[in-house]
Design an enzyme around this catalytic site. Structure first.
Site, PDB file in Angstrom:
ATOM      1  N   HIS A 252     -61.467 -26.603  -4.221  1.00 42.88           N
ATOM      2  CA  HIS A 252     -60.810 -26.191  -2.980  1.00 42.88           C
ATOM      3  C   HIS A 252     -61.865 -25.764  -1.978  1.00 42.88           C
ATOM      4  CE1 HIS A 252     -58.192 -23.923  -0.202  1.00 42.88           C
ATOM      5  NE2 HIS A 252     -57.202 -24.613  -0.712  1.00 42.88           N
ATOM      6  N   GLU A 307     -52.554 -28.472  -4.995  1.00 47.90           N
ATOM      7  CA  GLU A 307     -52.020 -29.829  -4.935  1.00 47.90           C
ATOM      8  C   GLU A 307     -51.789 -30.429  -6.319  1.00 47.90           C
ATOM      9  OE1 GLU A 307     -54.367 -32.328  -2.434  1.00 47.90           O
ATOM     10  OE2 GLU A 307     -53.464 -31.553  -0.610  1.00 47.90           O
TER      11      GLU A 307
END
Length: 359
Positions: A252, A307
């Protein structure tokens, strides 16, 4: 000092949310996200973000009834949807319908009520546009279902299972707000001009549409589709690592530790994995992929991001990939409207400087 993209520049002061990437912490109204959403519905979490405290029984009941009352779209809006080009994307259609959601009754509402109205209407707009694009008849909203279950009902035309509703609701609660992201900033800039709330949400939706911000986790969906079953996890991942491919759903840009949203989605998927094969596959896949990554790339500390499990949830409820960003927006509209309300309370129009570099 000039910074491309305003990175590191403080543009606003806010009491709505904070993101501590180094610590791996996300807070809503100063409270850690896991405490905020623990056993809370979409309606309860939305109320907390809008008001800064948990709703009493009376406040919650009033909010639920208000959200239900705004599920019915005006006839003119239904007509607009029907004449939109068939090839228009869902995000473009949503942006169009929100821009037209300025009827006389809505204009008379104060901004908190407008926020509730738009939050209730956006899932209906999304379902209407989606079913229209797939050649299906519109499924009218139901007053006996909560916000999340009703959205799934309108999309699928059947009442969702407990596992489907709970998994998606956890995702929606976790993605309502995430600091000064691009779409939130766009909405605040618009409302700072003393424009209306619909215009601010149109700006935010237009920004969310961009693949650098609200893009669907198509790579994760493709990975799960390729794996298909637990016994294929190791051979598929080992082959990708041997070929130098990136494993989608890991890492991330903000969080340097585990994404707190991924942690909570994992816990929810673990609770529900016996009820759904896709959630079970995602939980098992993460464990084995993390192990393989640590062996092949020691010291990299690659963790799953939001995600990864979002993709698993979308696959488990058989939601089309084109619905991912719209569904993300259905959650984030709570944060967008909260920021618009906050901006109005102490407003100064955004007017940054530019540095001329021409001849």
């Amino acid at each position: 000092m000039f910074q491309k993209g305003l990175k590191g520049i403080v543009a606003v002061q806010t009491a709505i949310a904070s993101v501590e990437g180094d610590k791996g912490e996300l807070r809503y109204r100063g409270t850690l996200i896991d405490e905020v959403i623990n056993q809370k519905s979409f309606e309860q979490t939305a109320y907390f973000l809008w008001h800064g405290h948990h709703a009493s029984n009376e406040e919650l009941a009033r909010l639920i009834e208000q959200l239900k009352s705004y599920r019915q779209l005006p006839d003119y809006l239904m007509a607009i949807a029907q004449v939109l080009p068939k090839e228009i994307s869902l995000m473009d259609g949503m942006r169009t319908l929100v821009s037209a959601y300025l009827h006389a009754e809505f204009k008379e509402l104060e901004i908190h009520q407008q926020a509730i109205a738009l939050t209730a209407a956006l899932p209906v707009m999304t379902a209407l546009l989606y079913r229209q694009s797939t050649g299906q008849e519109f499924v009218a909203p139901r007053s006996d279902l909560g916000h999340t279950a009703n959205y799934l009902w309108m999309i699928k035309g059947q009442v969702p299972t407990h596992a489907q509703t709970e998994a998606l609701e956890t995702y929606l609660n976790l993605t309502m707000e995430h600091g000064m992201n691009a779409s939130t900033f766009a909405g605040r800039v618009t409302i700072s001009t003393e424009s209306d709330l619909s215009a601010a949400i149109v700006s935010a939706i237009g920004t969310m549409k961009g693949p650098l911000h609200g893009g669907a986790p198509s790579g994760v969906l493709e990975l799960l589709d390729e794996i298909q079953s637990p016994e294929r996890i190791n051979p598929v991942i080992e082959q990708k690592l041997a070929q130098g491919e990136k494993i989608m759903g890991f890492g991330h840009r903000v969080y340097r530790t585990e994404d707190p949203r991924a942690i909570l989605l994992r816990k929810k998927c673990q609770q529900l994995q016996q009820e759904d094969s896709w959630l079970d596959l995602a939980v098992k896949a993460e464990t084995k992929i993390t192990q393989l990554l640590n062996e092949r790339k020691p010291g990299r500390a690659l963790y799953t991001n939001v995600e990864f499990y979002a993709a698993a949830i979308m696959r488990s409820i058989q939601m089309s990939p084109e619905l991912f960003t719209p569904t993300f927006s259905i959650a984030r509209i709570v944060g967008w409207t909260a920021h618009a309300i906050e901006q109005q309370q102490d407003n100064v129009i955004f007017r940054p400087q530019s540095e001329y570099i021409g001849n």
